[in-house]
Design a protein around this motif. Sequence first.
Motif, PDB file in Angstrom:
ATOM      1  N   LEU A 145     -15.196   0.269  32.681  1.00  0.00           N
ATOM      2  CA  LEU A 145     -16.289   1.870  32.351  1.00  0.00           C
ATOM      3  C   LEU A 145     -17.283   1.664  31.968  1.00  0.00           C
ATOM      4  N   PHE A 146     -18.006   1.297  31.979  1.00  0.00           N
ATOM      5  CA  PHE A 146     -19.614   1.014  31.168  1.00  0.00           C
ATOM      6  C   PHE A 146     -20.440   1.341  32.055  1.00  0.00           C
ATOM      7  N   LEU A 147     -21.763   2.597  30.854  1.00  0.00           N
ATOM      8  CA  LEU A 147     -22.778   2.491  31.264  1.00  0.00           C
ATOM      9  C   LEU A 147     -23.974   2.258  30.273  1.00  0.00           C
ATOM     10  N   ASP A 148     -24.777   2.468  30.532  1.00  0.00           N
ATOM     11  CA  ASP A 148     -26.385   1.906  30.401  1.00  0.00           C
ATOM     12  C   ASP A 148     -27.693   2.956  30.418  1.00  0.00           C
ATOM     13  N   VAL A 149     -27.724   3.638  29.091  1.00  0.00           N
ATOM     14  CA  VAL A 149     -28.743   4.318  28.884  1.00  0.00           C
ATOM     15  C   VAL A 149     -30.640   4.025  28.927  1.00  0.00           C
ATOM     16  N   TYR A 150     -31.208   4.206  29.782  1.00  0.00           N
ATOM     17  CA  TYR A 150     -32.784   3.876  29.459  1.00  0.00           C
ATOM     18  C   TYR A 150     -33.948   4.696  28.836  1.00  0.00           C
ATOM     19  N   SER A 151     -34.661   5.258  27.481  1.00  0.00           N
ATOM     20  CA  SER A 151     -35.318   6.310  26.940  1.00  0.00           C
ATOM     21  C   SER A 151     -36.582   5.720  26.606  1.00  0.00           C
ATOM     22  N   PRO A 152     -37.091   7.160  26.791  1.00  0.00           N
ATOM     23  CA  PRO A 152     -38.650   6.780  25.845  1.00  0.00           C
ATOM     24  C   PRO A 152     -37.873   6.932  24.562  1.00  0.00           C
TER      25      PRO A 152
ATOM     26  N   GLN B  88     -21.103  -1.306  17.614  1.00  0.00           N
ATOM     27  CA  GLN B  88     -20.669  -2.080  18.703  1.00  0.00           C
ATOM     28  C   GLN B  88     -22.778  -2.438  19.659  1.00  0.00           C
ATOM     29  N   SER B  89     -22.289  -3.703  19.629  1.00  0.00           N
ATOM     30  CA  SER B  89     -23.856  -4.248  19.812  1.00  0.00           C
ATOM     31  C   SER B  89     -24.023  -3.521  21.169  1.00  0.00           C
ATOM     32  N   ALA B  90     -25.087  -3.024  21.574  1.00  0.00           N
ATOM     33  CA  ALA B  90     -25.425  -2.243  23.104  1.00  0.00           C
ATOM     34  C   ALA B  90     -27.010  -3.298  23.698  1.00  0.00           C
ATOM     35  N   LEU B  91     -26.919  -4.589  23.678  1.00  0.00           N
ATOM     36  CA  LEU B  91     -27.746  -5.029  23.897  1.00  0.00           C
ATOM     37  C   LEU B  91     -27.311  -5.792  25.818  1.00  0.00           C
ATOM     38  N   SER B  92     -25.942  -6.003  26.279  1.00  0.00           N
ATOM     39  CA  SER B  92     -25.733  -6.440  27.300  1.00  0.00           C
ATOM     40  C   SER B  92     -24.867  -5.624  28.163  1.00  0.00           C
ATOM     41  N   HIS B  93     -25.235  -5.461  29.359  1.00  0.00           N
ATOM     42  CA  HIS B  93     -24.260  -4.881  30.359  1.00  0.00           C
ATOM     43  C   HIS B  93     -22.891  -5.022  29.903  1.00  0.00           C
ATOM     44  N   GLY B  94     -21.822  -4.032  30.596  1.00  0.00           N
ATOM     45  CA  GLY B  94     -20.281  -3.887  30.686  1.00  0.00           C
ATOM     46  C   GLY B  94     -19.783  -5.325  31.483  1.00  0.00           C
TER      47      GLY B  94
ATOM     48  N   TYR C 283     -32.097  -0.769  21.595  1.00  0.00           N
ATOM     49  CA  TYR C 283     -32.865  -1.846  21.442  1.00  0.00           C
ATOM     50  C   TYR C 283     -34.282  -1.129  21.782  1.00  0.00           C
ATOM     51  N   THR C 284     -35.154  -1.247  21.157  1.00  0.00           N
ATOM     52  CA  THR C 284     -36.506  -0.684  21.111  1.00  0.00           C
ATOM     53  C   THR C 284     -37.712  -1.640  21.720  1.00  0.00           C
ATOM     54  N   GLN C 285     -38.035  -1.425  23.239  1.00  0.00           N
ATOM     55  CA  GLN C 285     -39.231  -3.229  24.052  1.00  0.00           C
ATOM     56  C   GLN C 285     -40.462  -2.216  23.667  1.00  0.00           C
ATOM     57  N   ASP C 286     -41.142  -3.341  23.450  1.00  0.00           N
ATOM     58  CA  ASP C 286     -42.460  -3.383  23.151  1.00  0.00           C
ATOM     59  C   ASP C 286     -43.635  -2.371  24.009  1.00  0.00           C
ATOM     60  N   ASN C 287     -42.626  -1.844  25.046  1.00  0.00           N
ATOM     61  CA  ASN C 287     -43.136  -0.827  26.148  1.00  0.00           C
ATOM     62  C   ASN C 287     -43.147   0.872  25.942  1.00  0.00           C
ATOM     63  N   GLY C 288     -42.461   0.938  24.901  1.00  0.00           N
ATOM     64  CA  GLY C 288     -41.986   2.263  24.612  1.00  0.00           C
ATOM     65  C   GLY C 288     -40.979   2.728  24.882  1.00  0.00           C
ATOM     66  N   VAL C 289     -39.881   1.749  25.792  1.00  0.00           N
ATOM     67  CA  VAL C 289     -38.701   1.632  26.455  1.00  0.00           C
ATOM     68  C   VAL C 289     -37.118   1.563  26.019  1.00  0.00           C
TER      69      VAL C 289
ATOM     70  N   ALA D 213     -26.884  12.190  14.245  1.00  0.00           N
ATOM     71  CA  ALA D 213     -27.253  11.954  15.621  1.00  0.00           C
ATOM     72  C   ALA D 213     -28.535  10.370  16.436  1.00  0.00           C
ATOM     73  N   VAL D 214     -29.389  10.543  14.827  1.00  0.00           N
ATOM     74  CA  VAL D 214     -30.659   9.656  15.348  1.00  0.00           C
ATOM     75  C   VAL D 214     -30.593   8.503  13.982  1.00  0.00           C
ATOM     76  N   ALA D 215     -30.241   7.111  14.208  1.00  0.00           N
ATOM     77  CA  ALA D 215     -31.034   6.291  13.034  1.00  0.00           C
ATOM     78  C   ALA D 215     -31.923   6.006  12.967  1.00  0.00           C
ATOM     79  N   SER D 216     -32.960   5.233  12.144  1.00  0.00           N
ATOM     80  CA  SER D 216     -34.282   4.452  11.909  1.00  0.00           C
ATOM     81  C   SER D 216     -34.264   4.079  13.382  1.00  0.00           C
ATOM     82  N   ALA D 217     -35.662   4.330  13.084  1.00  0.00           N
ATOM     83  CA  ALA D 217     -36.311   3.119  14.355  1.00  0.00           C
ATOM     84  C   ALA D 217     -35.909   1.978  14.891  1.00  0.00           C
ATOM     85  N   SER D 218     -35.973   1.143  13.473  1.00  0.00           N
ATOM     86  CA  SER D 218     -35.397   0.006  13.470  1.00  0.00           C
ATOM     87  C   SER D 218     -34.014  -0.806  14.189  1.00  0.00           C
ATOM     88  N   SER D 219     -33.385   0.304  13.864  1.00  0.00           N
ATOM     89  CA  SER D 219     -31.559  -0.364  14.231  1.00  0.00           C
ATOM     90  C   SER D 219     -31.778   0.265  15.114  1.00  0.00           C
ATOM     91  N   ASN D 220     -31.933   1.334  15.789  1.00  0.00           N
ATOM     92  CA  ASN D 220     -32.427   2.202  16.567  1.00  0.00           C
ATOM     93  C   ASN D 220     -30.582   2.139  17.348  1.00  0.00           C
TER      94      ASN D 220
END
Length: 535
Positions: free
Chosen positions: A96-103, A70-76, A33-39, A14-21
Motif C-alpha cells: 500500500l504505497f503511493l507516488d506523488v508528482y508535483s511542480p 525515508q528514501s522516496a526515489l523508487s516505487h513500492g 527528487y526534483t528533476q531538471d524539468n521542474g517536476v 512542511a517543506v524542507a530545502s529544495a536540495s534535500s526535497n
Amino acid sequence: MIGFAIVLLALWPAVASASSNVKHLDYASYSGYTQDNGVAFWKGIRFAAPPTGKLRFAGPQNPEIEFETQSALSHGNLCISTNKYPIPGNQSEDCLFLDVYSPANASDVPVFFWIQGGGFNADSNPDYDGTGLIQASGQNIAVVTFNYRVGPYGFLASEEVERAGSLNNGLKDIIKALEWVQKYIHIFGGDPDHVTLGGDSAGAGAITLLLSAFNSGDRVSNLFHAAVAESQSFGAQATVSESQFAYDNLTERTGCSNAINTFHCLRDLSLDVLQQENYNIPFPGASIAPLYMYSPTIDNELIPDYTYKLFSQDKFLKVPVIFGDDTNEGTIFAPYNTSTVDEADAFLQANFPTIKNKQLVEINSMYMSEPDNPVYPNAGEYWQGLANAYGEMRYICPGMYLSSAYNNDKQTAKANWNYHYAVTDDGAENSGYGTQHTIEVNAIWGPEYVSSPAPASYSTNNSAIIPVMQGYWTSFIRSYNPNTHRARGSPEWNTWGDESNRIYIRTGETKMETVPDAQSKRCKYLQSIAVTLDQ
C-alpha cells in the motif's frame, strides 16, 4: 513515547530545502527528487500500514510511525495478482504505497488522482509517471498514483469474511489513499479541495462505485470533486452469499476447510501456500473460469446495489464527469480461437453467470452475423463477433448509460462529456485488435511515461494525438471542463446532451459525432438486461 513522537513530527516544517526535497508528514518524512524539468517526485510513500499478518483481509489501517527519513526515489512493491505463482519479484502483500508528482515549489495546484485497472485481480497500470501530464498542464497540476489490494487479498467475500474481517478492502484502500490526499497533499503543493479522479478499466469501474457509494454519504463525497473514467468496467457484481462458493473452494484447496475457524486459518497461512491456490475457478453453472473471479461485492454499505440500478434511481454524486471508450474494447479479452457460437456463448456465460439462454440468442443475432465480422489470420470465425459483444456489454454501453444518467440531472447535464477513442495503429488494425482496450493511456500520459511499451506509432504518425489528449485531460483536471485549456486547434468538445454527442478522437480527424443508430439500438437492449446480468 509514541504520542511525544507525533508531536515532534507535527512541529517539523512542511517543506524542507529544495536540495534535500524532504517532506515531513506527521508519521514519517520522505526524501524525494526534483528533476531538471521542474517536476519533483516522491515515490513509495506508505499511505496505510502493511496489510499483512493479522491485517490480511482487514480494512486498511493508518501507517506506522517512521523515525528515520525515508528514501522516496523508487516505487513500492505492487499488490499480488491472481494467477501469478511464483510471486513476481516486484509484487508483495506489503504493497500500500503511493507516488506523488508535483511542480517544484507548487502551491495549491489541482490534483489528478489515478486509479489503475486490472480487473480487480491485478495492479496492471503500475507506476505511471506524472511528469508528462504536469508539463502538458504548464506545471499547473499534481499527480498521485498508488496501489490497492486485488484478488482475494482485496475482494474475498463470504459470511466469515463479513463477520471477522472486512469486505471490499481493495475499494477501501482507494478511499484510504483519497483520505491521505485530503490530509497531506497540501504539503506537496496540491489542493485537497480540487481533486479529480481518473482511472481506466477496473480503475474506472472503481470510480463508478465511488460515484454511487450513496450510503457512505460524506465519507466519499468530500474526497473528490470531478471524475474521468476511461473504459469503465461493468463486470458481474455478486452479493456476499453469492460469493461464498469462492471462499469455500479456497479453504478446501488450502487445507483450511476442516479448521475450527476457517477465516483465521486463511488469514494465518503462509503467503506461499495461499498464493499457490490464488487462481480463477468457474462460477456455479459455468463451464469455464471467468477472466476475473474476485471483484467488488454488494455489501449494503459502500456498494448498496447494482451500479446500473443505482444510476437509474438517481443515486450518484453530482460532479463534472467524463466517460468514454475505445472502438474495439473486447478484442484483447475474447479468446482469439473462438470458432463456434457455442464457444462464444460459453465465454459470455463464464463472465456473466446469470445470463439466460434467450438473452444469448438475442446477443448472437446482434453480433454473430458472419457477413459483418471479417476473419483475421489465425483468428477463429466468431472471435470478432464475440469481441464486439463483450466490448459493448462490459464497457461501451455502460459508459453511454452513465452519460445519459448524468444528462437527466439538470445540475450535471452541463458538465457531462463522453468520448470515442479511435486512433488506429497499422499492426493492430491488420491483426483485428483495432483500437483496443485502454490504448489511450499512451496519449494521455505520453508514451515514455507508461509502464508497458507503447505502440511505435505514438512516437511517429500518431504523435500528434498526444497534445490533443493531454490538452483535454489537463484542462478537465484544472477547470472541470475539457475545453478551457485545450490544445490550440483542437475542436470544442460538446457535452453529451439529448442527442448522445461524443467526441471522436483520431489523429488528424478529431471531431464531434452522434452515436450511430445501430450501436444505440444494441446498447439499449444490453442496458435493458444489465441488472439481470448483475451489472
